[in-house]
Design an enzyme around this catalytic site. Structure first.
Site, PDB file in Angstrom:
ATOM      1  N   LYS A   1       2.311   2.258  -5.166  1.00 54.52           N
ATOM      2  CA  LYS A   1       3.044   1.820  -6.369  1.00 54.52           C
ATOM      3  C   LYS A   1       2.241   2.086  -7.640  1.00 54.52           C
ATOM      4  O   LYS A   1       2.787   2.512  -8.655  1.00 54.52           O
ATOM      5  CB  LYS A   1       3.355   0.310  -6.276  1.00 54.52           C
ATOM      6  CG  LYS A   1       4.235  -0.044  -5.099  1.00 54.52           C
ATOM      7  CD  LYS A   1       4.407  -1.544  -4.958  1.00 54.52           C
ATOM      8  CE  LYS A   1       3.186  -2.273  -4.487  1.00 54.52           C
ATOM      9  NZ  LYS A   1       2.780  -2.016  -3.089  1.00 54.52           N
TER      10      LYS A   1
ATOM     11  N   ASP B   1       0.815  -1.226   0.000  1.00 55.36           N
ATOM     12  CA  ASP B   1       0.000   0.000   0.000  1.00 55.36           C
ATOM     13  C   ASP B   1       0.843   1.269   0.000  1.00 55.36           C
ATOM     14  O   ASP B   1       0.421   2.308   0.498  1.00 55.36           O
ATOM     15  CB  ASP B   1      -0.956   0.029   1.225  1.00 55.36           C
ATOM     16  CG  ASP B   1      -1.780  -1.238   1.309  1.00 55.36           C
ATOM     17  OD1 ASP B   1      -2.258  -1.685   0.263  1.00 55.36           O
ATOM     18  OD2 ASP B   1      -1.918  -1.794   2.412  1.00 55.36           O
TER      19      ASP B   1
ATOM     20  N   GLY C   1      -4.244  -4.200  -4.502  1.00 50.87           N
ATOM     21  CA  GLY C   1      -5.214  -3.185  -4.936  1.00 50.87           C
ATOM     22  C   GLY C   1      -4.431  -1.942  -5.282  1.00 50.87           C
ATOM     23  O   GLY C   1      -4.023  -1.204  -4.398  1.00 50.87           O
ATOM     24  N   HIS C   2      -4.149  -1.751  -6.566  1.00 53.56           N
ATOM     25  CA  HIS C   2      -3.337  -0.602  -6.977  1.00 53.56           C
ATOM     26  C   HIS C   2      -4.259   0.525  -7.421  1.00 53.56           C
ATOM     27  O   HIS C   2      -5.034   0.379  -8.366  1.00 53.56           O
ATOM     28  CB  HIS C   2      -2.371  -1.017  -8.083  1.00 53.56           C
ATOM     29  CG  HIS C   2      -1.320  -1.961  -7.579  1.00 53.56           C
ATOM     30  ND1 HIS C   2      -0.381  -2.566  -8.372  1.00 53.56           N
ATOM     31  CD2 HIS C   2      -1.050  -2.385  -6.318  1.00 53.56           C
ATOM     32  CE1 HIS C   2       0.406  -3.331  -7.630  1.00 53.56           C
ATOM     33  NE2 HIS C   2       0.009  -3.244  -6.380  1.00 53.56           N
TER      34      HIS C   2
ATOM     35  N   GLN D   1       2.247  -5.874  -3.181  1.00 52.17           N
ATOM     36  CA  GLN D   1       2.549  -5.971  -1.751  1.00 52.17           C
ATOM     37  C   GLN D   1       3.854  -5.201  -1.458  1.00 52.17           C
ATOM     38  O   GLN D   1       4.152  -4.254  -2.160  1.00 52.17           O
ATOM     39  CB  GLN D   1       2.637  -7.427  -1.280  1.00 52.17           C
ATOM     40  CG  GLN D   1       1.291  -8.146  -1.257  1.00 52.17           C
ATOM     41  CD  GLN D   1       0.841  -8.664  -2.604  1.00 52.17           C
ATOM     42  OE1 GLN D   1       1.594  -9.319  -3.287  1.00 52.17           O
ATOM     43  NE2 GLN D   1      -0.382  -8.365  -2.986  1.00 52.17           N
TER      44      GLN D   1
HETATM   45  P1  IMP Z   1      -2.601 -12.817   1.526  1.00 56.48           P
HETATM   46  O1  IMP Z   1      -1.523 -12.466   0.570  1.00 56.48           O
HETATM   47  O2  IMP Z   1      -3.961 -12.400   1.060  1.00 56.48           O
HETATM   48  O3  IMP Z   1      -2.567 -14.242   1.962  1.00 56.48           O
HETATM   49  O4  IMP Z   1      -2.349 -11.962   2.870  1.00 56.48           O
HETATM   50  C1  IMP Z   1      -1.185 -12.137   3.657  1.00 56.48           C
HETATM   51  C2  IMP Z   1      -0.826 -10.840   4.373  1.00 56.48           C
HETATM   52  O5  IMP Z   1      -0.399  -9.881   3.408  1.00 56.48           O
HETATM   53  C3  IMP Z   1      -1.992 -10.185   5.115  1.00 56.48           C
HETATM   54  O6  IMP Z   1      -1.475  -9.509   6.256  1.00 56.48           O
HETATM   55  C4  IMP Z   1      -2.518  -9.174   4.120  1.00 56.48           C
HETATM   56  O7  IMP Z   1      -3.179  -8.101   4.760  1.00 56.48           O
HETATM   57  C5  IMP Z   1      -1.225  -8.725   3.479  1.00 56.48           C
HETATM   58  N1  IMP Z   1      -1.418  -8.256   2.101  1.00 56.48           N
HETATM   59  C6  IMP Z   1      -1.637  -9.004   1.013  1.00 56.48           C
HETATM   60  N2  IMP Z   1      -1.743  -8.248  -0.084  1.00 56.48           N
HETATM   61  C7  IMP Z   1      -1.578  -6.984   0.328  1.00 56.48           C
HETATM   62  C8  IMP Z   1      -1.533  -5.732  -0.359  1.00 56.48           C
HETATM   63  O8  IMP Z   1      -1.660  -5.638  -1.590  1.00 56.48           O
HETATM   64  N3  IMP Z   1      -1.319  -4.637   0.412  1.00 56.48           N
HETATM   65  C9  IMP Z   1      -1.123  -4.719   1.758  1.00 56.48           C
HETATM   66  N4  IMP Z   1      -1.122  -5.862   2.430  1.00 56.48           N
HETATM   67  C10 IMP Z   1      -1.360  -6.991   1.727  1.00 56.48           C
END
Ligand code: IMP
Length: 422
Positions: free
Chosen positions: A16, A13, A40-41, A222
């Site tokens: 990017k 977040d 979520g970009h 991420q």
């Molecule tokens: P997962 O990738 O959905 O399994 O989530 C694993 C961890 O990464 C969790 O703490 C999510 O909140 C975090 N996470 C996954 N994708 C994002 C992102 O795009 N932005 C921020 N945190 C993320």
């Protein structure tokens, strides 16, 4: 020609999407290399906000190919919904979208497994976005997964049924009620939309593009501290979010990586569980959340907020080989009389300035220094010489600590609210 890489240096977040969109005019190809619909970009221009989950953030630029690489995992259902939204904004965008045959598919049962596994973890849950990311990457490394290219094979349905059967057996181990039928039917329909796109052998596509002298930007999702190896394990995502992920997620040789653009916020946020040493569970954190609109763009969850963490930033710069830094959301810090910056940790009684093995609260206490804040509203500024001295000093402090220049400062979500310092 080389591949430039743009990635997040914190817990995701960082902003990017906005910067990829701003920089895309310099590139002919933008390529996502890992993650999936957990991302979520957010892009804002002409007063409209766009949130992209799987589609690369260069999609709104004519003449630019947007590749979804082999390292990405795709949920056809989420993707189909994204395509519908895209068509409503830019009906001519489809031909710019390319999809790797080697990208893995997220099945409806992957999502069920994600939800069942999180629910079984109780208080230990990761805080996953529940998009099926973990189980899909597990099937990839476990050599069970289904890939986009499998859709073109005559026995796709058999392969699907075999994997589904495996998943249903696993789901029996959880006490987790579910209704698969409706979801499965919608998924099968959505799969047809994938077949209407340009499916490519993306590794060859990238090699050909490099040979043809095209400029390529690899877009990370991420952030570094969510990397499956180098993040705050086990509270991480399941992919390689660091620069090395661009090599494996696109098929780029390490010696073809060019500039590495590291994106970070002027403060820190995190969504989901896991350690966060500089977190502010107080009014100051709440103010950052409200002013910075810190709510997840995929799940809507409130993001945890805290001060800038330099040991973590230095680590991220090192591990990615960052060549230039871009600081986001400077405008959110306007009006704070003093800004705290974590320069060290007290780790098991010792003062350290590197990221230790464990960031758990009982071992790590952040040590801060105070810097003067600034009062000016930055959101209307568009030139470096308009920035207040206190902000320039804040930036200079970071550059000195990290040893890499900050070449861009973002002062608002819109494309136009971007100040280049080069
Ligand atoms: P997962 O990738 O959905 O399994 O989530 C694993 C961890 O990464 C969790 O703490 C999510 O909140 C975090 N996470 C996954 N994708 C994002 C992102 O795009 N932005 C921020 N945190 C993320």
């Amino acid at each position: 020609m080389n591949v430039d890489v743009l990635l997040g240096l914190q817990w995701g977040d960082e902003g990017k999407g906005k910067i990829v969109d701003v920089l895309t005019q310099e590139y002919q190809v933008v390529a996502r290399f890992q993650g999936g619909p957990n991302a979520g970009h957010t892009l804002e221009f002409n007063g409209i906000k766009h949130v992209l989950h799987t589609i690369p953030s260069g999609i709104f630029h004519e003449g630019v190919d947007n590749l979804i690489g082999n390292g990405v995992v795709i949920d056809p259902l989420v993707f189909a919904a994204e395509l519908v939204k895209l068509a409503s904004v830019d009906p001519n965008a489809f031909p710019r979208l390319l999809l790797s045959r080697k990208a893995h598919l997220i099945l409806p049962t992957h999502r069920l497994l994600d939800a069942a596994s999180e629910s079984a973890k109780g208080a230990q849950k990761i805080g996953s976005t529940l998009k099926g990311i973990g189980p899909t990457y597990m099937d990839k490394t476990g050599r069970n997964g289904l890939r986009v290219g499998d859709l073109e094979l005559p026995d796709f349905q058999d392969r699907y049924e075999a994997l589904k059967k495996k998943h249903l057996e696993m789901l029996r181990g959880f006490e987790f009620p579910f209704d698969l039928d409706a979801e499965e039917q919608r998924w099968m329909e959505a799969v047809q939309h994938l077949l209407e796109l340009r499916l490519v052998d993306s590794d060859h596509y990238i090699s050909d593009a490099l040979r043809a002298g095209k400029k390529i930007l690899a877009e990370g999702a991420q952030g570094t501290l969510l990397d499956v190896d180098f993040g705050t394990y086990p509270f991480v995502t399941s992919s390689t979010t660091t620069c090395a992920g661009a090599c494996t997620g696109l098929g780029v040789a390490p010696n073809r990586i060019g500039r590495v653009l590291g994106i970070f916020k002027a403060y820190c946020t995190r969504v989901g569980s896991g350690p966060f040493p500089t977190e502010l569970n107080n009014e100051t954190g709440e103010r950052m959340r409200q002013v910075g609109r810190e709510f997840g763009s995929t799940t809507g969850r409130p993001r945890r907020c805290g001060w800038l963490d330099l040991p973590a930033l230095k680590y991220a710069v090192e591990i990615n080989g960052v060549t230039e830094l871009m600081m986001m959301k400077a405008d959110v810090l306007s009006g704070f009389e003093q800004l705290s910056v974590c320069t060290h940790y007290s780790y098991r009684g010792e003062l350290v300035d590197r990221l230790p093995y464990s960031l758990e609260e009982q071992w790590v206490q952040p040590q801060f220094i105070e810097l003067p804040g600034w009062n000016q509203d930055l959101t209307g500024m568009n030139r470096a010489d308009q920035l207040p001295q206190a902000l320039l000093d804040y930036v200079a402090f970071i550059e000195k600590a990290v040893g890499v220049p900050v070449t861009l400062v973002s002062v608002g979500p819109d494309r136009e609210q971007t100040i280049l310092r080069v």
